[in-house]
Write a protein that holds these residues in place. Structure first.
Motif, PDB file in Angstrom:
ATOM      1  N   GLU A  68       0.918  -1.146   0.138  1.00 24.23           N
ATOM      2  CA  GLU A  68       0.029  -0.044   0.024  1.00 24.23           C
ATOM      3  C   GLU A  68       0.764   1.383  -0.001  1.00 24.23           C
ATOM      4  O   GLU A  68       0.502   2.150  -0.647  1.00 24.23           O
ATOM      5  CB  GLU A  68      -0.728   0.046   1.212  1.00 24.23           C
ATOM      6  N   GLU A  69       1.948   1.288   0.764  1.00 23.43           N
ATOM      7  CA  GLU A  69       2.977   2.455   0.584  1.00 23.43           C
ATOM      8  C   GLU A  69       4.333   1.831  -0.058  1.00 23.43           C
ATOM      9  O   GLU A  69       5.031   1.061   0.788  1.00 23.43           O
ATOM     10  CB  GLU A  69       3.335   2.793   2.211  1.00 23.43           C
ATOM     11  N   PRO A  70       4.593   1.838  -0.990  1.00 22.86           N
ATOM     12  CA  PRO A  70       5.389   0.977  -1.801  1.00 22.86           C
ATOM     13  C   PRO A  70       7.097   1.748  -1.381  1.00 22.86           C
ATOM     14  O   PRO A  70       7.143   2.781  -0.910  1.00 22.86           O
ATOM     15  CB  PRO A  70       5.363   1.318  -3.053  1.00 22.86           C
ATOM     16  N   LEU A  71       7.968   0.661  -1.107  1.00 29.62           N
ATOM     17  CA  LEU A  71       9.270   1.121  -0.747  1.00 29.62           C
ATOM     18  C   LEU A  71      10.366   0.626  -1.696  1.00 29.62           C
ATOM     19  O   LEU A  71      10.377  -0.548  -2.224  1.00 29.62           O
ATOM     20  CB  LEU A  71       9.608   0.417   0.461  1.00 29.62           C
ATOM     21  N   LEU A  72      11.229   1.549  -2.036  1.00 28.73           N
ATOM     22  CA  LEU A  72      12.301   1.163  -2.810  1.00 28.73           C
ATOM     23  C   LEU A  72      13.728   1.251  -2.121  1.00 28.73           C
ATOM     24  O   LEU A  72      14.029   2.083  -1.237  1.00 28.73           O
ATOM     25  CB  LEU A  72      12.447   2.187  -3.810  1.00 28.73           C
ATOM     26  N   PHE A  73      14.298   0.152  -2.009  1.00 36.98           N
ATOM     27  CA  PHE A  73      15.562  -0.118  -1.268  1.00 36.98           C
ATOM     28  C   PHE A  73      16.629   0.098  -2.460  1.00 36.98           C
ATOM     29  O   PHE A  73      16.949  -0.873  -3.314  1.00 36.98           O
ATOM     30  CB  PHE A  73      15.520  -1.469  -0.606  1.00 36.98           C
ATOM     31  N   HIS A  74      17.567   0.985  -2.213  1.00 29.25           N
ATOM     32  CA  HIS A  74      18.783   1.623  -3.150  1.00 29.25           C
ATOM     33  C   HIS A  74      17.989   2.288  -4.227  1.00 29.25           C
ATOM     34  O   HIS A  74      16.918   2.071  -4.959  1.00 29.25           O
ATOM     35  CB  HIS A  74      19.519   0.315  -3.806  1.00 29.25           C
ATOM     36  N   THR A  75      18.636   3.408  -4.445  1.00 20.40           N
ATOM     37  CA  THR A  75      18.024   4.366  -5.589  1.00 20.40           C
ATOM     38  C   THR A  75      18.873   4.194  -6.786  1.00 20.40           C
ATOM     39  O   THR A  75      18.435   4.656  -8.057  1.00 20.40           O
ATOM     40  CB  THR A  75      18.169   5.679  -5.048  1.00 20.40           C
ATOM     41  N   GLY A  76      20.069   3.505  -7.004  1.00 21.96           N
ATOM     42  CA  GLY A  76      20.776   3.519  -7.910  1.00 21.96           C
ATOM     43  C   GLY A  76      21.615   4.767  -8.298  1.00 21.96           C
ATOM     44  O   GLY A  76      21.186   5.856  -7.583  1.00 21.96           O
ATOM     45  N   PRO A  77      22.682   4.808  -8.915  1.00 26.81           N
ATOM     46  CA  PRO A  77      23.471   6.118  -9.255  1.00 26.81           C
ATOM     47  C   PRO A  77      22.575   7.294  -9.854  1.00 26.81           C
ATOM     48  O   PRO A  77      21.777   6.840 -10.497  1.00 26.81           O
ATOM     49  CB  PRO A  77      24.608   5.626 -10.026  1.00 26.81           C
TER      50      PRO A  77
END
Length: 243
Positions: free
Chosen positions: A37-46
């Protein structure tokens, strides 16, 4: 280059880009998206990889829905595109341990981050993630991992780093040999007396899946792999002290 997308656990997606000229055979840079429901991104990339990774995220969710951003430590491949993601997702905030927020993220992020305590749990709606501080493991004073307790997936950052490209998900394969070869090549891990105990504490979580930043996701005896890596690093520290 292109960024592939594979679901490696229920609602957990590996976004992987192999950069061919880092080392012979290439080197993968992975991010992990938890679709909740509240998406999470782990690592953004350069920062320069943002268009590729944003396109990959867009194959799973509308990028503007992203609610949380986190990473293992402060380094370009971990958080270089942090502000690009904050601009693309107006409701998103960076979630990071208090030490990391204090020493770096509060100044670097375009919006105030959400500092969390070691061991804090966040209910994303469908997934619950726990922040675990791991100072100097594998490197960085502010290092941390996330444990998705819902799928037993350990988002373990630079642990088990290996070179080359390969499948998105492997089962019960050797993680230690390739990790030590990469360590001999890069010398990236902070080998201290706290390295092995920290890895053994992570093993006690008994994760089902290890989500590597540089390599395939792994399903199998993840606790055993963490303990074997702890033993290998402890042996290196012991040899260094003895010499």
């Amino acid at each position: 280059m292109n960024t592939s997308v594979h679901e490696i656990a229920d609602g957990v997606y590996r976004l992987s880009t192999c950069v061919p000229d880092v080392v012979p055979g290439g080197f993968t840079f992975n991010q992990y998206l938890i679709d909740a429901e509240e998406p999470l991104l782990f690592h953004t990339g350069p920062r320069r990889m943002f268009p590729l990774v944003a396109d990959a995220v867009g194959r799973v969710i509308d990028v503007s829905r992203l609610r949380w951003i986190s990473f293992g430590h402060v380094e370009a491949d971990e958080c270089g595109a942090m502000n690009e993601w904050l601009a693309a997702a107006p409701e998103a905030r960076v979630m990071f341990n208090r030490l990391g927020c204090l020493v770096s993220v509060e100044d670097l992020a375009d919006r105030p981050p959400e500092p969390v305590d070691d061991g804090a749990r966040l209910d994303l709606g469908g997934h619950v993630v726990r922040t675990i501080a791991t100072p100097h493991v594998p490197h960085g004073w502010e290092a941390q991992v996330l444990h998705d307790e819902t799928t037993d997936t350990l988002l373990c950052g630079d642990l088990f780093t290996r070179t080359g490209d390969g499948p998105a998900l492997v089962h019960d394969t050797d993680l230690i040999g390739p990790a030590l070869e990469a360590e001999d090549l890069f010398g990236a891990t902070a080998l201290t007396t706290s390295t092995a105990p920290t890895l053994r504490d992570l093993a006690d979580l008994e994760p089902r899946t290890l989500a590597l930043m540089h390599g395939p996701a792994f399903v199998g005896d993840s606790a055993g792999a963490l303990r074997d890596l702890a033993d290998a690093y402890e042996a290196r520290v012991t040899r260094a002290v003895a010499s």
